[in-house]
Design an enzyme around this catalytic site. Structure first.
Site, PDB file in Angstrom:
ATOM      1  N   ARG A  55      -8.336  -0.867   1.682  1.00  0.00           N
ATOM      2  CA  ARG A  55      -6.891  -0.956   1.898  1.00  0.00           C
ATOM      3  C   ARG A  55      -6.563  -2.292   2.550  1.00  0.00           C
ATOM      4  O   ARG A  55      -7.453  -3.033   2.944  1.00  0.00           O
ATOM      5  CB  ARG A  55      -6.416   0.205   2.769  1.00  0.00           C
ATOM      6  CG  ARG A  55      -7.290   0.367   4.030  1.00  0.00           C
ATOM      7  CD  ARG A  55      -6.580   0.913   5.202  1.00  0.00           C
ATOM      8  NE  ARG A  55      -5.530   0.015   5.649  1.00  0.00           N
ATOM      9  CZ  ARG A  55      -5.758  -1.100   6.363  1.00  0.00           C
ATOM     10  NH1 ARG A  55      -6.988  -1.486   6.706  1.00  0.00           N
ATOM     11  NH2 ARG A  55      -4.753  -1.869   6.744  1.00  0.00           N
ATOM     12  N   ARG A  96      -2.319   1.005  -6.555  1.00  0.00           N
ATOM     13  CA  ARG A  96      -1.328   1.039  -5.460  1.00  0.00           C
ATOM     14  C   ARG A  96      -0.247   0.029  -5.826  1.00  0.00           C
ATOM     15  O   ARG A  96      -0.553  -1.121  -6.143  1.00  0.00           O
ATOM     16  CB  ARG A  96      -1.962   0.708  -4.105  1.00  0.00           C
ATOM     17  CG  ARG A  96      -2.939   1.793  -3.644  1.00  0.00           C
ATOM     18  CD  ARG A  96      -3.284   1.664  -2.188  1.00  0.00           C
ATOM     19  NE  ARG A  96      -2.208   2.107  -1.315  1.00  0.00           N
ATOM     20  CZ  ARG A  96      -2.161   1.828  -0.005  1.00  0.00           C
ATOM     21  NH1 ARG A  96      -3.091   1.079   0.558  1.00  0.00           N
ATOM     22  NH2 ARG A  96      -1.170   2.286   0.744  1.00  0.00           N
ATOM     23  N   GLN A 200      -3.918   3.841  10.827  1.00  0.00           N
ATOM     24  CA  GLN A 200      -4.679   2.595  10.677  1.00  0.00           C
ATOM     25  C   GLN A 200      -4.715   1.798  11.984  1.00  0.00           C
ATOM     26  O   GLN A 200      -5.674   1.079  12.254  1.00  0.00           O
ATOM     27  CB  GLN A 200      -4.076   1.721   9.553  1.00  0.00           C
ATOM     28  CG  GLN A 200      -4.279   2.268   8.158  1.00  0.00           C
ATOM     29  CD  GLN A 200      -3.096   3.112   7.711  1.00  0.00           C
ATOM     30  OE1 GLN A 200      -2.469   3.798   8.513  1.00  0.00           O
ATOM     31  NE2 GLN A 200      -2.783   3.082   6.432  1.00  0.00           N
ATOM     32  N   ASP A 241       2.726  -6.589   2.761  1.00  0.00           N
ATOM     33  CA  ASP A 241       2.185  -6.173   1.459  1.00  0.00           C
ATOM     34  C   ASP A 241       2.852  -6.907   0.311  1.00  0.00           C
ATOM     35  O   ASP A 241       2.266  -7.063  -0.757  1.00  0.00           O
ATOM     36  CB  ASP A 241       2.336  -4.662   1.291  1.00  0.00           C
ATOM     37  CG  ASP A 241       1.303  -3.959   2.157  1.00  0.00           C
ATOM     38  OD1 ASP A 241       1.565  -3.776   3.357  1.00  0.00           O
ATOM     39  OD2 ASP A 241       0.208  -3.659   1.630  1.00  0.00           O
ATOM     40  N   ASN A 251       6.143  -3.937   4.412  1.00  0.00           N
ATOM     41  CA  ASN A 251       4.917  -3.710   5.185  1.00  0.00           C
ATOM     42  C   ASN A 251       4.873  -2.236   5.576  1.00  0.00           C
ATOM     43  O   ASN A 251       5.795  -1.463   5.279  1.00  0.00           O
ATOM     44  CB  ASN A 251       4.877  -4.620   6.419  1.00  0.00           C
ATOM     45  CG  ASN A 251       3.518  -4.621   7.091  1.00  0.00           C
ATOM     46  OD1 ASN A 251       2.487  -4.794   6.419  1.00  0.00           O
ATOM     47  ND2 ASN A 251       3.462  -4.405   8.389  1.00  0.00           N
ATOM     48  N   LYS A 252       3.806  -1.844   6.226  1.00  0.00           N
ATOM     49  CA  LYS A 252       3.569  -0.442   6.595  1.00  0.00           C
ATOM     50  C   LYS A 252       4.802   0.206   7.229  1.00  0.00           C
ATOM     51  O   LYS A 252       5.461  -0.416   8.059  1.00  0.00           O
ATOM     52  CB  LYS A 252       2.369  -0.391   7.535  1.00  0.00           C
ATOM     53  CG  LYS A 252       1.988   0.977   8.054  1.00  0.00           C
ATOM     54  CD  LYS A 252       1.753   1.995   6.953  1.00  0.00           C
ATOM     55  CE  LYS A 252       0.687   1.581   5.957  1.00  0.00           C
ATOM     56  NZ  LYS A 252       0.625   2.464   4.764  1.00  0.00           N
TER      57      LYS A 252
HETATM   58  O1  MRU Z   1      -1.513   1.450   3.420  1.00  0.00           O
HETATM   59  P1  MRU Z   1      -2.311   0.275   3.908  1.00  0.00           P
HETATM   60  O2  MRU Z   1      -3.226   0.618   5.033  1.00  0.00           O
HETATM   61  O3  MRU Z   1      -3.008  -0.446   2.790  1.00  0.00           O
HETATM   62  O4  MRU Z   1      -1.223  -0.703   4.504  1.00  0.00           O
HETATM   63  C1  MRU Z   1      -1.625  -1.944   4.997  1.00  0.00           C
HETATM   64  C2  MRU Z   1      -0.512  -2.707   5.614  1.00  0.00           C
HETATM   65  O5  MRU Z   1       0.623  -2.310   5.601  1.00  0.00           O
HETATM   66  C3  MRU Z   1      -0.852  -4.044   6.158  1.00  0.00           C
HETATM   67  O6  MRU Z   1      -0.007  -4.370   7.215  1.00  0.00           O
HETATM   68  C4  MRU Z   1      -0.683  -5.084   5.044  1.00  0.00           C
HETATM   69  O7  MRU Z   1      -1.415  -4.737   3.904  1.00  0.00           O
HETATM   70  C5  MRU Z   1      -1.092  -6.400   5.493  1.00  0.00           C
HETATM   71  S1  MRU Z   1      -2.852  -6.518   5.625  1.00  0.00           S
HETATM   72  C6  MRU Z   1      -3.074  -8.094   6.101  1.00  0.00           C
END
Ligand code: MRU
Length: 354
Positions: A55, A96, A200, A241, A251-252
């Site tokens: 991820r 994804r 995470q 992302d 982003n998350k």
């Molecule tokens: O769902 P995930 O764990 O893949 O989400 C990751 C994030 O949102 C990170 O902040 C993003 O990918 C940046 S990683 C440098």
């Protein structure tokens, strides 16, 4: 279990190519267990990506590129026709939807398919090297930016999700910036959001910060904006992302609330991301596909029910922070100031390279 510090850097295995297959750290097992997956088929790779064993946007890009090499090998073994190979490559690209890096790097590696398996493997290896190199430059540029914006006193940085080596290889993005501040003696501590639903922040960022010996405090996602309002953080630093052409940042889930709080508190909200996360073909955040994940990730916590049976959940994995709330986007090449450029009336600040 922690890896033996005397051995070669175990994070080299975040996503790598070894003996004709992919090795990857199973991020669902951390921090309890350090488990390395050996992935030999497209099906196993798509499964690892969808259940978040692999991820983080840059790591997904690397996995996608290596996945094309894997698909080519599997196709040769099993006698796939080119249409089947295309279908399998598309399965990887679509595993994804939000992190643009995945599809982008799959396409980059797939462009070498006509030149044969060795060319695909070389293209994927080059992509991996580029991602690792970029992370170091982002870390340096981001630390320099924060020193200028906040001063060189030991800073308290608030962060969300996981953006370190596990998500990006190498130094990471937002966590790489934090690590660089630490190495320069300019970091006080880090406030880490737990990052529900899959934790995470708690599971992975706290693990990485612990390995690096960086002082950190875990907090509930809901507490973040209030802590910022109380002056506990000097800046918010997160990854991305996908960054749309107008500077909107996906982003998350939970990132947007931190950006609102940072603006209200008058502290910088900084996004650290490689150029490969910028998607100039997507005009604004409204066009970014936001992944909707299974409801049981919210109704359960680490597999344990946390709500009455039958409770429905809305599990958007990502949110979008509008460009006007983003103080700076730091890449390996430049610092973009979307908020300022918006104020100046530019609808597409990212297209003006500085
Ligand atoms: O769902 P995930 O764990 O893949 O989400 C990751 C994030 O949102 C990170 O902040 C993003 O990918 C940046 S990683 C440098």
């Amino acid at each position: 279990m922690r890896p033996d510090p005397g051995e070669a850097d175990p994070l080299n295995d975040v996503v790598a190519w070894r003996d004709g297959h992919i090795v990857a750290i199973d991020q669902t097992a951390l921090p309890g267990e350090f488990r390395v997956l050996h992935i030999t088929t497209v099906h196993e790779l798509v499964d690892a990506i969808t259940r978040l064993a692999i991820r983080g946007a840059p790591a997904l890009g690397v996995a996608g590129a290596l996945g094309v090499a894997l698909a080519v090998r599997q196709g040769a073994r099993e006698g796939w026709r080119s249409a089947r190979l295309e279908t399998e490559v598309e399965r990887i690209a679509g595993a994804r939807p939000t992190a643009v890096n995945l599809r982008r790097e799959v396409q980059a590696a797939a462009a070498a398919i006509q030149q044969g398996p060795a060319a695909v493997e070389a293209a994927a290896a080059a992509i991996r090297d580029t991602v690792i190199g970029a992370s170091r430059h982002i870390s340096e540029r981001g630390a320099g930016y924060l020193s200028e914006a906040c001063g060189t006193r030991p800073l308290t940085i608030h962060t969300h999700c996981n953006t370190g080596a596990l998500a990006c290889l190498g130094w990471g993005t937002a966590l790489g910036v934090i690590r660089m501040l630490h190495e320069r003696g300019e970091l006080g501590k880090v406030i880490v959001d737990e990052t529900r639903p899959l934790l995470q922040g708690a599971r992975l960022t706290c693990w990485e910060l612990g390995q690096l010996g960086i002082e950190h405090y875990l907090t509930c996602d809901g507490a973040g904006p209030f802590l910022i309002s109380q002056g506990l953080a000097d800046a918010v630093v997160v990854g991305a992302d996908r960054v749309a052409a107008n500077g909107d940042v996906a982003n998350k889930i939970g990132t947007y609330a931190l950006a609102l709080a940072a603006r209200r508190a008058g502290i910088p909200f900084v996004v650290a991301a490689p150029e490969s996360t910028i998607d100039e073909a997507t005009e604004s955040g409204r066009q970014i596909p936001l992944e909707l994940r299974p409801e049981d990730e919210v109704t359960h916590v680490l597999g344990v029910p946390a709500a009455p049976p039958g409770t429905r959940a809305l599990n958007y994995a990502f949110d979008v922070t509008p460009a006007e709330l983003v103080t700076a986007i730091v890449t390996e090449d430049r610092v973009i100031l979307p908020g300022r450029d918006h104020c100046a009336g530019s609808p597409h600040p990212l297209r003006q390279r500085t």
